[in-house]
Design an enzyme around this catalytic site. Structure first.
Site, mmCIF file in Angstrom:
data_model
loop_
_atom_site.group_PDB
_atom_site.id
_atom_site.type_symbol
_atom_site.label_atom_id
_atom_site.label_comp_id
_atom_site.label_asym_id
_atom_site.label_seq_id
_atom_site.Cartn_x
_atom_site.Cartn_y
_atom_site.Cartn_z
ATOM 1 C CD GLN A 242 50.992 38.915 36.412
ATOM 2 O OE1 GLN A 242 51.284 40.094 36.228
ATOM 3 N NE2 GLN A 242 50.586 38.462 37.584
ATOM 4 C CG ASP A 337 49.657 38.606 42.028
ATOM 5 O OD1 ASP A 337 49.809 39.829 42.184
ATOM 6 O OD2 ASP A 337 49.633 38.063 40.899
ATOM 7 C CB CYS A 363 50.152 45.558 40.489
ATOM 8 S SG CYS A 363 48.551 45.463 41.267
#
Ligand SMILES: C[S@@+](CC[C@H](N)C(=O)[O-])C[C@H]1O[C@@H](n2cnc3c(N)ncnc32)[C@H](O)[C@@H]1O
Length: 410
Positions: A242, A337, A363
């Protein structure tokens, strides 16, 4: 008088858009601008009537550097715009939900960045690419990066002198670790014996933790560990992490809240264990990741840590071989994710598996909204969305979202 254009909205790249569509970078909705029109793109832009949200860019490099796109807008505007991007993507799929206040990472907190560097007649030039150009802009006063990364730029230039070709450009990824910088270089000269020896000598004086050249580790003074909860993991060179520790903590807090009370969790697209290892403090975790080296790093980190519940780390391509309903049946909660493409194939199986709780970290608001629509159509409720802005001053948007099967909310 030259033609004037009214900026109506911002596009996904953060550019202002007037009717046409005509794109005008670094303008804001409500502004009246003029300039030279070339194929739908306005250049030499003059802001005739500025927005109240226009501010003086905090960074002196903003004019030439392409690293940031939204420094000319107030923090409030950027926060509202990012929330709006997610809200509109969901609305386009017919979904309304609660939005928590946005979490924005502070300035100077980027722990990882790729710096471009090339040799010039006079020496070297290192920095970020300019706006829509291949030109490199020097960034000694960058407001985005952690100061340790900025301080390493002269050493990056040294790497180019040693291992850069005359014409090519090096891409040097700098990552903060618990024990010093983790440096990974691409695009340099082919690695031969003499180059390897010179590079190894250089790193000895830099205090760097590790140097990798096209993924080959040249020297490792100290394994560059990253802390994920109680575990310390040494990621492979260049592996995903991240962008800020602060953003990671905000996403993790959301994931832990969504899955709290779950005893068996599956973490899909697990990377090096950003979420899995903290989750393992209270739950047994199966992790699934496409890159075998990342899985190995996660597994090693778990083995060395104390007090964690069982973590089974596996490698699998979730686009080609998503987890099937029978494999998902034993988990109370699913964390996913995925990369920007989203998780289309995996979602097709999740809607059949009907596990009670899903924490979706994304994202890309567009693919997230597409996947969310399928979950909602299958009986899930989207309880809330937490937008996290760890790419401050850019057009990137990240989020964590809580889904539960609807009958659980009755
Ligand atoms: C956005 S990152 C998230 C990683 C991790 N959750 C974290 O927070 O550090 C997405 C991850 O998905 C992995 N990935 C990409 N495509 C994949 C695929 N087809 N199958 C499995 N994993 C994939 C990438 O290697 C990367 O680690």
């Amino acid at each position: 008088m030259s033609q004037q254009y009214n900026i109506a909205r911002l596009g996904h790249q953060g550019d202002g858009i007037a009717d046409g569509p005509i794109f005008a970078s670094r303008t804001l909705p409500g502004e009246i601008v003029s300039g030279t029109l070339e194929g739908g793109q306005l250049t030499d832009i003059r802001v005739e009537a500025p927005s109240d949200e226009r501010v003086k860019a905090p960074c002196r490099h903003y004019k030439s550097c392409g690293g940031c796109q939204l420094q000319h807008a107030s923090d409030r505007f950027v926060a509202d715009w990012k929330l709006g991007v997610v809200r509109k993507a969901l609305e386009a799929q017919g979904i309304e939900t609660e939005f928590r206040p946005i979490h924005t990472s502070p300035a100077a907190s980027r722990r990882r960045a790729t710096v471009s560097v090339r040799r010039t007649k006079k020496g070297t030039l290192a920095g970020f690419h300019g706006r829509a150009s291949g030109v490199i802009t020097e960034i000694p006063d960058c407001q985005l990066l952690d100061p340790v990364l900025i301080a390493a730029i002269p050493s990056v230039e040294e790497l180019a002198m040693i291992g850069g070709s005359r014409k090519g450009e090096l891409a040097v990824t700098l990552t903060l670790s618990e024990v010093g910088l983790d440096v990974s270089v691409r695009g340099g000269k082919p690695l031969d014996g003499p180059l390897q020896m010179t590079l190894a000598q250089v790193i000895a004086h830099k205090g760097w933790a590790r140097l990798a050249w096209d993924d080959e580790i040249i020297a490792m003074a100290n394994p560059p560990r990253q802390r994920f909860g109680a575990a310390l993991v040494v990621p492979p060179p260049g592996a995903f992490l991240q962008a800020t520790k602060d953003g990671e903590q905000a996403l993790l807090a959301a994931v832990l809240e969504i899955t709290s009370g779950s005893k068996r969790v599956i973490d899909l697209f697990a990377g090096c264990g950003t979420f899995s290892l903290p989750l393992a403090e209270t739950a047994e975790v199966l992790t699934v990741e496409g890159e075998a080296e990342m899985t190995a790093a996660l597994d090693q980190g778990w083995r060395m840590a104390r007090g964690l519940k069982a973590v089974t780390a596996t490698t699998r391509d979730l686009f080609r071989r998503p987890f099937m309903p029978d494999e998902l049946a034993k988990f109370d909660a699913v964390v996913l994710d995925p990369p920007r493409a989203g998780a289309e194939a995996q979602i097709s199986e999740l809607v059949q598996a009907k596990r009670p709780v899903i924490a979706y970290v994304s994202c890309n608001p567009v693919t997230f909204a597409r996947d969310a629509e399928r979950l909602v159509s299958a009986g899930y409720r989207l309880n809330w969305v937490q937008v996290v802005d760890q790419f401050r001053w850019s057009a990137h948007v990240e989020l964590a979202a809580s889904f539960t099967l609807s009958h659980m909310n009755d």
